[in-house]
Design a protein around this motif. Structure first.
Motif, PDB file in Angstrom:
ATOM      1  N   ARG A  46       0.812  -1.208   0.000  1.00 47.33           N
ATOM      2  CA  ARG A  46       0.000   0.000   0.000  1.00 47.33           C
ATOM      3  C   ARG A  46       0.855   1.272   0.000  1.00 47.33           C
ATOM      4  O   ARG A  46       0.572   2.216  -0.729  1.00 47.33           O
ATOM      5  N   LEU A  47       1.901   1.293   0.839  1.00 49.16           N
ATOM      6  CA  LEU A  47       2.673   2.513   1.026  1.00 49.16           C
ATOM      7  C   LEU A  47       4.101   2.174   1.410  1.00 49.16           C
ATOM      8  O   LEU A  47       4.335   1.302   2.239  1.00 49.16           O
ATOM      9  N   CYS A  48       5.066   2.867   0.785  1.00 49.08           N
ATOM     10  CA  CYS A  48       6.471   2.797   1.196  1.00 49.08           C
ATOM     11  C   CYS A  48       6.885   4.186   1.679  1.00 49.08           C
ATOM     12  O   CYS A  48       7.097   5.084   0.875  1.00 49.08           O
ATOM     13  N   ALA A  49       6.984   4.369   2.980  1.00 49.61           N
ATOM     14  CA  ALA A  49       7.476   5.607   3.589  1.00 49.61           C
ATOM     15  C   ALA A  49       8.432   5.195   4.685  1.00 49.61           C
ATOM     16  O   ALA A  49       8.107   4.331   5.492  1.00 49.61           O
ATOM     17  N   ILE A  50       9.599   5.778   4.722  1.00 49.72           N
ATOM     18  CA  ILE A  50      10.640   5.269   5.604  1.00 49.72           C
ATOM     19  C   ILE A  50      10.162   5.209   7.056  1.00 49.72           C
ATOM     20  O   ILE A  50       9.608   6.150   7.590  1.00 49.72           O
ATOM     21  N   ASP A  51      10.310   4.035   7.639  1.00 50.31           N
ATOM     22  CA  ASP A  51       9.893   3.704   9.003  1.00 50.31           C
ATOM     23  C   ASP A  51       8.376   3.649   9.180  1.00 50.31           C
ATOM     24  O   ASP A  51       7.893   3.495  10.313  1.00 50.31           O
ATOM     25  N   LEU A  87       9.729  -1.863   9.691  1.00 48.43           N
ATOM     26  CA  LEU A  87      10.913  -2.258   8.928  1.00 48.43           C
ATOM     27  C   LEU A  87      10.789  -1.762   7.493  1.00 48.43           C
ATOM     28  O   LEU A  87       9.715  -1.824   6.892  1.00 48.43           O
ATOM     29  N   ASN A  88      11.899  -1.302   6.924  1.00 52.90           N
ATOM     30  CA  ASN A  88      11.876  -0.641   5.627  1.00 52.90           C
ATOM     31  C   ASN A  88      12.166  -1.590   4.469  1.00 52.90           C
ATOM     32  O   ASN A  88      12.881  -2.577   4.612  1.00 52.90           O
ATOM     33  N   GLY A  89      11.628  -1.234   3.304  1.00 54.35           N
ATOM     34  CA  GLY A  89      11.846  -1.996   2.081  1.00 54.35           C
ATOM     35  C   GLY A  89      10.641  -2.843   1.722  1.00 54.35           C
ATOM     36  O   GLY A  89       9.994  -3.440   2.597  1.00 54.35           O
ATOM     37  N   PHE A  95      17.876  -2.389   6.267  1.00 50.21           N
ATOM     38  CA  PHE A  95      17.609  -1.041   5.746  1.00 50.21           C
ATOM     39  C   PHE A  95      17.224  -0.125   6.904  1.00 50.21           C
ATOM     40  O   PHE A  95      16.193   0.533   6.905  1.00 50.21           O
ATOM     41  N   GLU A  96      18.098  -0.105   7.894  1.00 50.73           N
ATOM     42  CA  GLU A  96      17.855   0.626   9.135  1.00 50.73           C
ATOM     43  C   GLU A  96      18.423   2.043   9.035  1.00 50.73           C
ATOM     44  O   GLU A  96      19.617   2.224   8.806  1.00 50.73           O
ATOM     45  N   ALA A 143      11.597   9.726  12.800  1.00 51.99           N
ATOM     46  CA  ALA A 143      11.185   8.456  12.198  1.00 51.99           C
ATOM     47  C   ALA A 143       9.777   8.518  11.684  1.00 51.99           C
ATOM     48  O   ALA A 143       9.393   7.766  10.781  1.00 51.99           O
ATOM     49  N   GLN A 144       8.925   9.394  12.261  1.00 52.76           N
ATOM     50  CA  GLN A 144       7.541   9.483  11.834  1.00 52.76           C
ATOM     51  C   GLN A 144       7.342  10.387  10.644  1.00 52.76           C
ATOM     52  O   GLN A 144       6.267  10.425  10.058  1.00 52.76           O
ATOM     53  N   ARG A 145       8.369  11.171  10.281  1.00 49.42           N
ATOM     54  CA  ARG A 145       8.215  12.125   9.184  1.00 49.42           C
ATOM     55  C   ARG A 145       8.139  11.432   7.837  1.00 49.42           C
ATOM     56  O   ARG A 145       8.778  10.393   7.654  1.00 49.42           O
TER      57      ARG A 145
END
Length: 451
Positions: free
Chosen positions: A237-242, A262-264, A307-308, A449-451
């Motif tokens: 649905r969505l890729c946004a970091i963190d 977790l990212n990616g 991907f931390e 992290a929430q941005r």
């Protein structure tokens, strides 16, 4: 009786000096003999066994976290560690203490010593001893469940003495080819060796060549197979970091808008695979399946070097990818989050990896390369790796800086606080790189992290 191992120096000296941890000794004869002498500690808890070229650490962690969230006592065993040995063995997500490690090693040492006296062939390896320590520790702590990551392959891996409730194969790709074979079918055959008779199998993204091998083994073992695309699936649905979101589906069931920290995009696959394995475990053992557990765990779970993002201004990404398939996944993730922006790359690929192919895969996202030295014994030939980067990357400068602290300082200078930095290539490197960067920069804040 006076304990033989009194300090962690004693512990590390025994493990790292008496049996080098880079020595690969596949086979089950030694671990079976050791376990039998100790009354089979691996039979004291119910287990989930996770194999795969990539993704197995993340899936192992997710399953452990699901069960911990439900209130069970849960062990987990990972390989390798990033910085501290205790990362390999956890109980309810907490690393094993030094005191527990010393106590358990002293308890199992007589059995190890008897094996050592037989002959060199029967001398237990580093990994076999660590596996046994984990199983004995989980038995002592009366673990209800243990989520166990395979070290290498599966069929002849020391962890394969388990009698699991669910088996998982996350992915099949080219890695450890000297030990596992040079075709996907051969590698799949080794990983399919964890499949047990009539035990459910969950299988992630694999090629047709590998799938045929795994399906054949599952059929022979009368094991119901839940394969991606048939037994379960997911929708990004969505890729946004963190803060990433996906939907999970299987026949007759759906769980939508799941947030995963977790990212990616590959973590959508890992999350879906872990959910499927969790549901199969609930079906088989009768424990309740809880949707709120899935949502809560995946929303907050962290897993080092996947991907931390460890800092901002500049963004610093740490990733444990160490083979061509992992680098392909890494490049896709980088483009999802950073678009056309290129990375200052700090790496230390081991010489027994397919580093020419890895360089080819990652080259398009690099602006500058710094090759440094991982702590991995005789598997390190960084001069060769640095030269390979120079030969294959036109217009991109490659520097060789052996000291990893100096390498990090150089990367920060090149970044100027703006250009993103990426470190990947070896699990024997990124843990130290992460700690070094964090000495110079504040870790990423919760608000960032929430941005």
């Amino acid at each position: 009786m006076e304990p033989i191992f009194k300090t962690m120096d004693d512990f590390y000296s025994f493990l790292y000096e008496s049996r080098p941890h880079q020595q690969i000794k596949l086979g089950l004869e030694r671990i079976f003999k050791l376990s039998r002498q100790l009354g089979h500690p691996e039979r004291a808890f119910r287990s989930i066994h996770v194999a795969g070229t990539n993704g197995k650490g993340s899936v192992t962690r997710m399953i452990s976290a699901f069960l911990t969230d439900m209130g069970y006592t849960v062990g987990a065993n990972y390989s390798p560690h990033l910085v501290n040995f205790s990362e390999r063995i956890t109980l309810n997500e907490e690393p094993v203490s030094d005191e527990d490690l010393l106590r358990v090693l002293n308890a199992v040492y007589p059995a190890i010593e008897r094996m050592d006296r037989l002959d060199q062939k029967m001398k237990p390896s580093f990994f076999e001893i660590v596996t046994l320590l984990a199983f004995e520790y989980f038995r002592e702590k009366k673990a209800d469940f243990a989520s166990i990551e395979v070290g290498m392959g599966g069929r002849l891996d020391a962890s394969n003495i388990l009698r699991p409730e669910v088996c998982v194969i996350t992915s099949i790709g080219f890695d450890h080819m000297k030990s596992l074979g040079n075709t996907l079918a051969k590698i799949a055959g080794e990983k399919a060796g964890i499949i047990k008779k009539k035990v459910p199998l969950v299988c992630g993204a694999i090629s047709a060549e590998a799938a045929a091998t795994i399906r054949s083994r599952a059929k022979k073992m009368e094991s119901p197979a839940f394969c991606l695309g048939e037994g379960y699936s997911y929708y990004p649905r969505l890729c946004a970091i963190d803060d990433n979101r996906f939907d999970y589906f299987e026949p007759g069931y759906a769980l939508k808008d799941i947030s995963v920290r977790l990212n990616g995009r590959h973590q959508f696959l890992n999350g879906a695979t872990a959910i499927c394995a969790y549901r199969r475990l609930c079906d088989r053992t009768g424990i309740p399946y809880r949707e709120e557990t899935v949502r809560s765990v995946l929303r907050k779970i962290s897993w080092p070097a996947r991907f931390e993002r460890i800092a901002t201004a500049p963004d610093i990404i740490i990733d444990g990818g160490h083979n061509p398939p992992a680098f392909e996944t890494l490049v896709k993730a980088w483009r999802d989050y950073y678009g056309k922006q290129k990375a200052i790359f700090v790496t230390g690929i081991l010489s027994d990896k397919d580093y020419p192919k890895m360089i080819e895969v990652i080259a398009p996202i690099l602006s500058h390369v710094i090759v440094t030295e991982p702590k991995a014994g005789d598997r390190v030939r960084i001069e060769e790796v640095a030269e390979a980067f120079r030969e294959r990357l036109e217009g991109v400068q490659t520097e060789l800086i052996k000291d990893h602290r100096e390498a990090c300082v150089r990367a920060l200078a090149l970044s100027g606080g703006e250009k993103p930095i990426l470190s990947a290539g070896s699990l024997y490197l990124v843990g130290y790189i992460k700690d070094t960067f964090l000495e110079y920069l504040k870790p990423v804040s919760a608000s960032a992290a929430q941005r």
